[in-house]
Design an enzyme around this catalytic site. Structure first.
Site, PDB file in Angstrom:
ATOM      1  N   PRO A 111      -4.557  -0.059  18.524  1.00 23.27           N
ATOM      2  CA  PRO A 111      -4.294  -0.483  17.150  1.00 23.27           C
ATOM      3  C   PRO A 111      -4.422   0.622  16.108  1.00 23.27           C
ATOM      4  O   PRO A 111      -4.154   0.384  14.942  1.00 23.27           O
ATOM      5  CB  PRO A 111      -5.353  -1.573  16.920  1.00 23.27           C
ATOM      6  CG  PRO A 111      -6.461  -1.229  17.858  1.00 23.27           C
ATOM      7  CD  PRO A 111      -5.802  -0.637  19.066  1.00 23.27           C
ATOM      8  N   TYR A 163      -9.370   5.492   7.515  1.00 22.79           N
ATOM      9  CA  TYR A 163      -9.572   5.863   8.915  1.00 22.79           C
ATOM     10  C   TYR A 163     -10.615   6.965   8.942  1.00 22.79           C
ATOM     11  O   TYR A 163     -10.380   8.059   8.418  1.00 22.79           O
ATOM     12  CB  TYR A 163      -8.266   6.365   9.537  1.00 22.79           C
ATOM     13  CG  TYR A 163      -7.196   5.315   9.697  1.00 22.79           C
ATOM     14  CD1 TYR A 163      -7.015   4.667  10.916  1.00 22.79           C
ATOM     15  CD2 TYR A 163      -6.351   4.974   8.639  1.00 22.79           C
ATOM     16  CE1 TYR A 163      -6.024   3.700  11.079  1.00 22.79           C
ATOM     17  CE2 TYR A 163      -5.357   4.012   8.793  1.00 22.79           C
ATOM     18  CZ  TYR A 163      -5.204   3.384  10.007  1.00 22.79           C
ATOM     19  OH  TYR A 163      -4.228   2.432  10.167  1.00 22.79           O
ATOM     20  N   LYS A 217       0.849  -0.364  15.083  1.00 24.00           N
ATOM     21  CA  LYS A 217       2.224  -0.449  15.587  1.00 24.00           C
ATOM     22  C   LYS A 217       2.534  -1.680  16.428  1.00 24.00           C
ATOM     23  O   LYS A 217       3.699  -1.950  16.710  1.00 24.00           O
ATOM     24  CB  LYS A 217       2.548   0.805  16.408  1.00 24.00           C
ATOM     25  CG  LYS A 217       2.602   2.081  15.592  1.00 24.00           C
ATOM     26  CD  LYS A 217       3.629   1.973  14.495  1.00 24.00           C
ATOM     27  CE  LYS A 217       3.522   3.093  13.494  1.00 24.00           C
ATOM     28  NZ  LYS A 217       4.224   2.787  12.234  1.00 24.00           N
ATOM     29  N   TYR A 273       3.955   6.434  10.144  1.00 22.67           N
ATOM     30  CA  TYR A 273       3.114   5.302   9.725  1.00 22.67           C
ATOM     31  C   TYR A 273       3.931   4.223   9.030  1.00 22.67           C
ATOM     32  O   TYR A 273       3.738   3.026   9.295  1.00 22.67           O
ATOM     33  CB  TYR A 273       1.988   5.805   8.821  1.00 22.67           C
ATOM     34  CG  TYR A 273       0.860   4.817   8.658  1.00 22.67           C
ATOM     35  CD1 TYR A 273      -0.186   4.777   9.580  1.00 22.67           C
ATOM     36  CD2 TYR A 273       0.838   3.909   7.606  1.00 22.67           C
ATOM     37  CE1 TYR A 273      -1.229   3.870   9.447  1.00 22.67           C
ATOM     38  CE2 TYR A 273      -0.204   3.003   7.459  1.00 22.67           C
ATOM     39  CZ  TYR A 273      -1.225   2.982   8.386  1.00 22.67           C
ATOM     40  OH  TYR A 273      -2.249   2.068   8.249  1.00 22.67           O
ATOM     41  N   HIS A 301       0.841  -1.193   0.000  1.00 23.65           N
ATOM     42  CA  HIS A 301       0.000   0.000   0.000  1.00 23.65           C
ATOM     43  C   HIS A 301       0.879   1.248   0.000  1.00 23.65           C
ATOM     44  O   HIS A 301       1.752   1.396   0.848  1.00 23.65           O
ATOM     45  CB  HIS A 301      -0.915   0.023   1.230  1.00 23.65           C
ATOM     46  CG  HIS A 301      -2.104  -0.856   1.098  1.00 23.65           C
ATOM     47  ND1 HIS A 301      -3.222  -0.739   1.903  1.00 23.65           N
ATOM     48  CD2 HIS A 301      -2.374  -1.882   0.253  1.00 23.65           C
ATOM     49  CE1 HIS A 301      -4.116  -1.643   1.564  1.00 23.65           C
ATOM     50  NE2 HIS A 301      -3.617  -2.356   0.569  1.00 23.65           N
TER      51      HIS A 301
END
Length: 389
Positions: A292, A200, A296, A384, A72
């Site tokens: 979550p 998100y 991580k 990220y 991704h």
């Protein structure tokens, strides 16, 4: 029995450490209180930092991940009914890999079996002794017989509830914890994901996450009350609520189907310091837990393994203790940065019961600034995809 490193726990951190040690010619034994099938039946995370991908390559277990995993290059923050894409690759030159933790675990188990490295499953009453001295050892019961493993070091990879951290005297360890006032209700279903990248979503009704394990298996979450019950949520009710929290074009594209796993997970941040006690090292969830939101948990376990493996390799190859002496400081430096990022993402994307009108305006302003500032977007993207080891 005698080995150089006794590893407690056969989750991904214990298996990854064992695989790296085996390839380096360092004898190790893994002991776990549960069965292989139980471990493979647990549903866990699925977003791998690029550093974790590289470590799996080093361990020689990356072939299936590269064949079946989903690279991704970005993900979406959804609010105000719109998508705002964070272009990870454009901002950092790196990407993430979507590949389920269960698959990582299976690959590591298969590699360990091929290598002939020993693993003891369903070991009862595992205990560790004398880790503050020169001759640590581990005992366990199997089929009614007590066994002992003498070793040079013990790696505690047995999770938050495991024996490793509990064996440390309270006066020798300090813990830090934050419990969040909500949980995540999650489902797994064999349906195509609503988007080819993660979403998100910040919505007045609460947070939602659109994730996936493959192109035909979706993992969806919604923010829920801590005291909510799975039994209160039929598949139909879940999908109706999930749809409400997505931007309209995603809601219209949502494919629904029967779930085969449904659970509610509380969210917390937890860190134990230090991560080394004599010849005992805490690794992964035995030392730290993160919500979550920032993906991580598994990745932090992998970075712990990176630091510990390099320290042990240096010790056995060069008789130098520099690496193992630095383990806790190095690992915790990265742990706290990831804890901060996970806390930040959780704060940014969820609706808190005590936020109030002022706090809500601050959250909205932060989201707006994030998507319009390249510097802010880059900082988020760097965290990220994973900070360097």
């Amino acid at each position: 029995m005698r080995t150089k490193v006794a590893i407690i726990g056969s989750g991904p951190s214990g298996l990854l450490l064992g695989q790296l040690l085996t390839r380096a010619g360092i004898d190790n034994i893994i002991v776990d209180r549960v069965s292989r099938d139980y471990i493979l039946g647990r549903v866990r995370a699925g977003v791998l930092e690029w550093g974790t991908v590289g470590l799996l390559e080093q361990a020689g277990v990356a072939a299936r991940m590269f064949a079946e995993g989903l690279p991704h290059d970005g993900y979406s923050l959804a609010f105000d009914g719109r998508d705002h894409r964070i272009d990870l690759f454009a901002l950092t030159g790196k990407r993430v890999m979507v590949y389920g933790q269960t698959e990582v675990t299976r690959d590591l188990m298969d590699a360990r079996e091929v290598a002939g490295a020993p693993t003891v499953y369903e070991a009862n009453h595992v205990q560790i002794f004398d880790f503050d001295g020169a001759k640590p050892y581990v005992t366990y019961e199997k089929d009614g017989v007590t066994h002992r493993i003498d070793c040079d070091f013990i790696a505690g990879c047995d999770g938050f509830h495991g024996v490793s951290r509990k064996s440390v005297p309270e006066k020798s360890i300090k813990t830090f914890e934050k419990v969040y006032p909500f949980g995540w209700l999650g489902i797994l279903a064999d349906i195509p994901p609503v988007s080819h990248e993660l979403i998100y979503a910040n919505h007045p009704r609460g947070f939602a996450l659109s994730s996936m394990r493959s192109e035909t298996r979706s993992r969806y979450y919604i923010q829920c009350e801590l005291d909510d019950k799975v039994e209160n949520w039929s598949d139909e009710r879940f999908f109706d609520e999930f749809r409400r929290r997505l931007p309209a074009h995603h809601a219209e594209a949502l494919v629904v189907g029967p779930s085969f796993e449904k659970s509610i997970a509380p969210l917390r941040s937890f860190v134990a310091e230090p991560m080394r006690f004599g010849r005992l090292f805490l690794v992964g969830d035995s030392a730290h837990i993160v919500p979550p939101t920032g993906a991580k948990g598994l990745n932090l376990a992998a970075s712990d393994v990176y630091y510990l493996f390099n320290g042990l390799q240096e010790y056995f190859a060069e008789k130098s203790e520099a690496g193992i002496d630095a383990y806790s400081e190095r690992a915790l430096g990265r742990v706290w940065k990831s804890v901060r990022f996970s806390w930040s993402m959780t704060t940014l994307m969820h609706r808190f019961p005590d936020t109030g009108d002022f706090g809500q305006k601050i959250q909205e302003s932060e989201l707006d600034y994030l998507i319009h500032s390249k510097a802010a977007s880059t900082a988020m993207a760097e965290n990220y995809v994973g900070l360097p080891y």
